[in-house]
Write a protein that holds these residues in place. Structure first.
Motif, short mmCIF file in Angstrom:
data_model
loop_
_atom_site.label_atom_id
_atom_site.label_comp_id
_atom_site.label_asym_id
_atom_site.label_seq_id
_atom_site.Cartn_x
_atom_site.Cartn_y
_atom_site.Cartn_z
N ALA A 101 0.83 -1.20 0.00
CA ALA A 101 0.00 0.00 0.00
C ALA A 101 0.87 1.25 0.00
CB ALA A 101 -0.92 -0.01 1.22
N ALA A 102 1.93 1.25 0.81
CA ALA A 102 2.84 2.40 0.85
C ALA A 102 3.52 2.60 -0.50
CB ALA A 102 3.88 2.20 1.94
N SER A 103 3.93 1.52 -1.15
CA SER A 103 4.59 1.64 -2.45
C SER A 103 3.64 2.19 -3.50
CB SER A 103 5.12 0.27 -2.89
OG SER A 103 6.15 -0.18 -2.02
N TYR A 104 2.40 1.75 -3.45
CA TYR A 104 1.38 2.25 -4.38
C TYR A 104 1.20 3.76 -4.23
CZ TYR A 104 -3.39 3.35 -5.89
OH TYR A 104 -4.50 3.94 -6.45
N LEU A 105 1.05 4.24 -3.00
CA LEU A 105 0.84 5.66 -2.76
C LEU A 105 2.11 6.46 -3.01
CD1 LEU A 105 -1.34 5.28 0.45
CD2 LEU A 105 -2.12 6.15 -1.77
N TRP A 106 3.27 5.86 -2.74
CA TRP A 106 4.55 6.52 -2.99
C TRP A 106 4.70 6.86 -4.48
CZ3 TRP A 106 8.43 8.47 -0.03
CH2 TRP A 106 9.71 8.61 -0.58
N VAL A 107 4.42 5.90 -5.32
CA VAL A 107 4.51 6.12 -6.76
C VAL A 107 3.41 7.06 -7.24
CG1 VAL A 107 4.33 5.00 -9.02
CG2 VAL A 107 5.66 3.91 -7.18
N LYS A 108 2.20 6.84 -6.76
CA LYS A 108 1.05 7.63 -7.19
C LYS A 108 1.23 9.11 -6.91
CE LYS A 108 -3.89 8.14 -5.94
NZ LYS A 108 -4.51 8.08 -7.29
N ASP A 109 1.85 9.44 -5.78
CA ASP A 109 1.89 10.83 -5.32
C ASP A 109 3.24 11.53 -5.50
OD1 ASP A 109 -0.79 10.75 -4.66
OD2 ASP A 109 -0.40 10.06 -2.62
N GLY A 110 4.16 10.87 -6.23
CA GLY A 110 5.37 11.62 -6.59
C GLY A 110 6.67 11.16 -6.00
N TRP A 111 6.72 9.94 -5.47
CA TRP A 111 7.98 9.40 -4.98
C TRP A 111 8.58 10.31 -3.91
CZ3 TRP A 111 10.29 5.00 -7.87
CH2 TRP A 111 9.51 4.60 -8.95
N GLU A 112 9.85 10.67 -4.08
CA GLU A 112 10.57 11.43 -3.05
C GLU A 112 10.05 12.85 -2.86
OE1 GLU A 112 12.64 12.61 -6.79
OE2 GLU A 112 11.70 10.79 -6.01
N THR A 113 9.26 13.35 -3.82
CA THR A 113 8.70 14.69 -3.65
C THR A 113 7.72 14.74 -2.48
OG1 THR A 113 6.89 14.34 -5.24
CG2 THR A 113 8.98 15.21 -6.10
N ILE A 114 7.17 13.60 -2.09
CA ILE A 114 6.32 13.53 -0.90
C ILE A 114 7.10 14.03 0.31
CG2 ILE A 114 5.17 11.95 0.70
CD1 ILE A 114 4.56 10.16 -1.75
N VAL A 115 8.30 13.51 0.47
CA VAL A 115 9.12 13.88 1.62
C VAL A 115 9.52 15.35 1.54
CG1 VAL A 115 11.26 13.42 2.87
CG2 VAL A 115 9.95 11.52 1.90
N ARG A 116 9.89 15.80 0.35
CA ARG A 116 10.31 17.19 0.21
C ARG A 116 9.17 18.15 0.55
NH1 ARG A 116 13.21 15.50 -4.82
NH2 ARG A 116 15.39 15.20 -4.19
N ARG A 117 7.96 17.82 0.11
CA ARG A 117 6.82 18.68 0.44
C ARG A 117 6.58 18.74 1.94
NH1 ARG A 117 4.49 16.34 -4.44
NH2 ARG A 117 3.48 14.70 -3.22
N MET A 118 6.65 17.60 2.59
CA MET A 118 6.39 17.55 4.03
C MET A 118 7.49 18.23 4.83
SD MET A 118 3.44 16.18 4.69
CE MET A 118 2.94 17.32 3.40
#
Length: 303
Positions: A101-118
């Motif tokens: 589930a985490a891998s699905y959402l990681w790819v869906k929402d932009g990979w490492e850009t998730i961390v950068r946004r947060m």
């Protein structure tokens, strides 16, 4: 503010004094062996201060703790009216630490850009994306930054986002969807009410056959995009991608983390991150972090 090393030698006396004033207590000693690295913080949300801390800004690989950021980023971008196909990913990811589930959402929402946004939104100082963008479990975190993440969820996020995340963490299952028993740390050391997000890395993708934790009520994810099933995306436990460490980030030793809140009003945020030798068994690691969390919690109650 005093650090854990300064407090460790007086823990038994502190507990004994508390017992004299308030009733029976069991004197314990806080022991972090030389072979163990620990990053710890307990934050009191009423006083807005840390009760205690140890190596609070030291970086650890996140393992599944990064799922907090994955969920938060998704909900703040899309709202809490979550379509069924994504709800079926978010719920098992938060409750049962489901990696697919985490891998699905990681790819869906932009990979490492998730961390950068947060990092930018919350103001994290020790958190950084994984060097290999597909290995979300190698995101760098610290105890202090995880406290900031929970504090953001509880005080700055929209109420619906806060309730969604914390509501699921309060329903953390005993078994992870990979078969590991995730009832160590906070769930094993602190009486409810609590909310918890656990993390572990270096123990393999699945426990030994005779150690599998079989949930009474499993939380199955709905299969997501085929893109997330690539051997290049995942926690880091079973990937063909070459792992690359960031500056000083230990990707070798076994990591066991417990994070969350305790108390009827999420009164305290607790974070205990650990690294142990590569030959540490799951049972030893889970038992050690539970004992450490118990002592940390009790000590924080008397400060």
């Amino acid at each position: 503010m005093r650090t854990i090393p300064a407090l460790a030698s007086t823990l038994a006396a502190s507990l004994s004094a508390a017992a004299a004033a308030t009733g029976p207590a069991v004197a314990q000693t806080l022991t972090v062996p030389d072979s163990i690295t620990a990053g710890i913080m307990v934050y009191d949300r009423h006083t807005r201060s840390a009760d205690l801390q140890l190596n609070a800004h030291q970086q650890f690989r996140s393992a599944s703790v990064v799922k907090l950021l994955i969920a938060l980023d998704y909900l703040e971008a899309n709202g809490v009216d979550v379509p069924p196909e994504d709800l079926a990913q978010l719920q098992p990811m938060l409750r049962s630490s489901d990696d697919d589930a985490a891998s699905y959402l990681w790819v869906k929402d932009g990979w490492e850009t998730i961390v950068r946004r947060m990092v930018a939104k919350i103001g994290l100082t020790d958190t950084a994306p994984p060097v290999n963008r597909g290995i979300w479990g190698y995101t760098a975190i610290s105890a202090a930054d995880v406290v900031k993440i929970y504090d953001y969820i509880l005080t700055r996020a929209e109420p619906g986002v806060r309730d969604f995340i914390m509501g699921n963490l309060r329903q953390s299952t005993r078994c992870g969807n990979d078969g590991f028993d995730q009832s160590f740390g906070i769930p094993g050391a602190v009486n409810r009410p609590w909310a918890a997000k656990q993390g572990w890395s270096g123990f393999g993708a699945n426990p030994a056959p005779d150690k599998v934790c079989s949930p009474a009520n499993p939380v199955p994810p709905t299969p997501g995009s085929a893109a997330h099933s690539s051997a290049q995306v995942g926690s880091g436990e079973q990937l063909t991608a070459k792992a690359t460490a960031g500056d000083g980030l230990d990707l070798t030793r076994r990591a066991t983390h417990t994070t969350g809140t305790v108390g009827p009003h999420d009164d305290k945020i607790m974070v205990v991150l650990t690294l142990e030798p590569v030959d540490t068994s799951w049972e030893a690691s889970a038992g050690r972090i539970t004992a450490l969390t118990s002592v940390v919690y009790r000590l924080s109650e008397y400060l």
